[in-house]
Motif scaffolding. Structure first.
Motif, PDB file in Angstrom:
ATOM      1  N   GLY A 175       0.820  -1.205   0.000  1.00 28.83           N
ATOM      2  CA  GLY A 175       0.000   0.000   0.000  1.00 28.83           C
ATOM      3  C   GLY A 175       0.852   1.252   0.000  1.00 28.83           C
ATOM      4  O   GLY A 175       1.927   1.303   0.605  1.00 28.83           O
ATOM      5  N   LEU A 176       0.384   2.279  -0.691  1.00 28.39           N
ATOM      6  CA  LEU A 176       1.102   3.551  -0.766  1.00 28.39           C
ATOM      7  C   LEU A 176       0.896   4.335   0.520  1.00 28.39           C
ATOM      8  O   LEU A 176      -0.204   4.355   1.077  1.00 28.39           O
ATOM      9  CB  LEU A 176       0.600   4.358  -1.968  1.00 28.39           C
ATOM     10  N   ASP A 177       1.958   5.010   0.993  1.00 26.37           N
ATOM     11  CA  ASP A 177       1.817   5.769   2.235  1.00 26.37           C
ATOM     12  C   ASP A 177       2.424   7.167   2.182  1.00 26.37           C
ATOM     13  O   ASP A 177       2.241   7.955   3.109  1.00 26.37           O
ATOM     14  CB  ASP A 177       2.411   4.997   3.418  1.00 26.37           C
ATOM     15  N   ARG A 178       3.140   7.522   1.094  1.00 27.04           N
ATOM     16  CA  ARG A 178       3.727   8.857   1.010  1.00 27.04           C
ATOM     17  C   ARG A 178       3.844   9.261  -0.456  1.00 27.04           C
ATOM     18  O   ARG A 178       3.903   8.413  -1.348  1.00 27.04           O
ATOM     19  CB  ARG A 178       5.101   8.897   1.681  1.00 27.04           C
ATOM     20  N   LEU A 191      10.118  11.729  -0.602  1.00 23.95           N
ATOM     21  CA  LEU A 191       8.667  11.920  -0.589  1.00 23.95           C
ATOM     22  C   LEU A 191       8.249  12.234   0.842  1.00 23.95           C
ATOM     23  O   LEU A 191       8.337  11.389   1.723  1.00 23.95           O
ATOM     24  CB  LEU A 191       7.966  10.660  -1.089  1.00 23.95           C
ATOM     25  N   ALA A 192       7.779  13.453   1.063  1.00 26.42           N
ATOM     26  CA  ALA A 192       7.590  13.922   2.434  1.00 26.42           C
ATOM     27  C   ALA A 192       6.133  14.075   2.851  1.00 26.42           C
ATOM     28  O   ALA A 192       5.858  14.394   4.009  1.00 26.42           O
ATOM     29  CB  ALA A 192       8.298  15.264   2.611  1.00 26.42           C
ATOM     30  N   GLN A 193       5.184  13.848   1.943  1.00 28.13           N
ATOM     31  CA  GLN A 193       3.781  14.089   2.277  1.00 28.13           C
ATOM     32  C   GLN A 193       3.023  12.772   2.410  1.00 28.13           C
ATOM     33  O   GLN A 193       3.279  11.820   1.670  1.00 28.13           O
ATOM     34  CB  GLN A 193       3.130  14.952   1.193  1.00 28.13           C
ATOM     35  N   ARG A 194       2.091  12.752   3.361  1.00 34.85           N
ATOM     36  CA  ARG A 194       1.288  11.547   3.577  1.00 34.85           C
ATOM     37  C   ARG A 194       0.344  11.346   2.395  1.00 34.85           C
ATOM     38  O   ARG A 194      -0.302  12.281   1.936  1.00 34.85           O
ATOM     39  CB  ARG A 194       0.491  11.668   4.880  1.00 34.85           C
ATOM     40  N   GLY A 254       5.362   2.938  -1.222  1.00 38.30           N
ATOM     41  CA  GLY A 254       4.919   2.191  -0.059  1.00 38.30           C
ATOM     42  C   GLY A 254       6.109   1.639   0.702  1.00 38.30           C
ATOM     43  O   GLY A 254       7.247   1.663   0.224  1.00 38.30           O
ATOM     44  N   SER A 255       5.843   1.101   1.869  1.00 40.18           N
ATOM     45  CA  SER A 255       6.915   0.626   2.742  1.00 40.18           C
ATOM     46  C   SER A 255       7.636  -0.599   2.197  1.00 40.18           C
ATOM     47  O   SER A 255       8.760  -0.902   2.609  1.00 40.18           O
ATOM     48  CB  SER A 255       6.346   0.306   4.129  1.00 40.18           C
TER      49      SER A 255
END
Length: 365
Positions: free
Chosen positions: A156-159, A166-169, A193-194
């Motif tokens: 899943g994408l998170d930023r 990439l600094a934004q949620r 994603g992580s």
């Protein structure tokens, strides 16, 4: 990262047609899509110069750098012992012009290690998708990217961001608002994603709404699935995850065309991207043609299904088609056979509109 943009690199070839280039030198062993590198690519494209990245032969470039240079038609050279090499082939170049105009009589000089096929890579799914939508306040960007990453096994994408880091949620509302401010043509927006999944998105206005272009890479972490990526024929294409993901994509989005392939990524210190050296080429797995493309191509679905692994999605009168390259023949051979059965001229005519739109009108920075 130490970087230097060569002020003398915008030289033109003798004929003044296509010989110009611009060079970005990076000395770091981890090259990311920083603001200077992004601006370099935009400036090179605006000036109609070929962008060239020069790194050490130990450098790791992020997936976003690879994506941006591929979109810009760029090249990657590595320096070793005072000599330049093609980062993808591992062979010496005597001038940057050897990238696009190699001399047929030049002796091939391999790099000590980079000319051999790389090992210890991670197989991945690679997708390239065009989706249409309405141009109104209710439309949100990002749903197709989330669906593809999750469906293909990503965490899943998170930023997200326009440059690295990439600094934004990651939220659909934030990405949509950023793109809305840039319309009618947006820059590429990047998300991750992580687990190393990466996505790039861009949007442009059309006569009837908007066209969203989504590219992405999802590392295959499933121990049972990963070996299929290197198995000859269509073993991975036949896996239910491929069909299920594309079916859901077609049911929930107005897809024009989507291509799902398998490729490779390499990781270093938590960063996903690639190292210089020879890798296996990407292999196509499946094609999704939306209802509009099926109509424009005047496809005889029943006849096509006799020769290929075809699944219809949606309304019977206006179906979308998923074609999995699940046969035993080499995957690129199957894709060519599919294109031939559709009539290559009609296929090129119908799809060139979308891909030309994506290349010319959607931000490619």
């Amino acid at each position: 990262m130490t970087a230097f943009i060569d002020p003398l690199s915008d030289e033109r070839g003798p004929d003044g047609a296509g010989g110009g280039y611009s060079v970005y030198w990076a000395s770091a062993e981890r090259v990311t899509l920083s603001t200077p590198l992004q601006r370099f690519l935009i400036d090179a494209q605006f000036s109609r110069l070929r962008p060239i990245l020069v790194t050490t032969d130990q450098a790791h470039v992020s997936s976003f750098v690879a994506d941006a240079f591929q979109a810009a038609g760029g090249y990657w050279a590595v320096s070793h012992g005072g000599t330049m090499f093609d980062a993808f082939r591992g062979t010496r170049i005597r001038s940057f012009g050897d990238f696009w105009a190699p001399r047929p009589d030049a002796e091939i000089e391999p790099h000590p290690t980079l000319s051999r096929l790389r090992e210890h890579t991670t197989p991945s799914f690679v997708f390239d998708v065009y989706v249409r939508d309405r141009a109104d306040d209710r439309t949100l960007i990002g749903g197709a990217a989330d669906l593809l990453v999750a469906g293909l096994g990503g965490a899943g994408l998170d930023r997200w961001g326009l440059v690295e880091p990439l600094a934004q949620r990651w939220t659909h509302a934030a990405v949509t608002e950023s793109m809305r401010r840039q319309m009618p043509v947006t820059e590429r927006h990047y998300a991750a994603g992580s687990d190393g999944s990466t996505v790039s998105l861009a949007v442009s206005r059309t006569k009837s709404g908007i066209l969203e272009h989504v590219r992405g890479v999802v590392p295959i972490r499933d121990a049972a699935l990963a070996p299929l990526a290197h198995t000859a024929g269509g073993s991975l294409a036949a896996h239910p995850r491929v069909l299920d993901t594309l079916r859901e994509l077609a049911e929930r989005n107005r897809v024009n065309v989507a291509l799902l392939s398998t490729g490779e990524v390499e990781e270093r210190n938590g960063s996903v991207g690639r190292l210089p050296g020879v890798r296996r080429p990407e292999q196509p797995l499946a094609v999704l043609l939306g209802a509009r493309a099926v109509r424009d191509l005047a496809i005889d679905v029943d006849a096509l299904a006799e020769q290929h692994d075809v699944t219809t999605v949606g309304l019977r009168r206006a179906p979308a088609l998923i074609v999995r390259l699940s046969g035993s023949d080499p995957l690129w051979y199957q894709l060519r056979a599919f294109a031939t059965d559709l009539n290559q001229e009609r296929l090129a005519s119908a799809l060139a509109v979308e891909f030309a739109t994506g290349d010319a009108n959607v931000g490619r920075s």
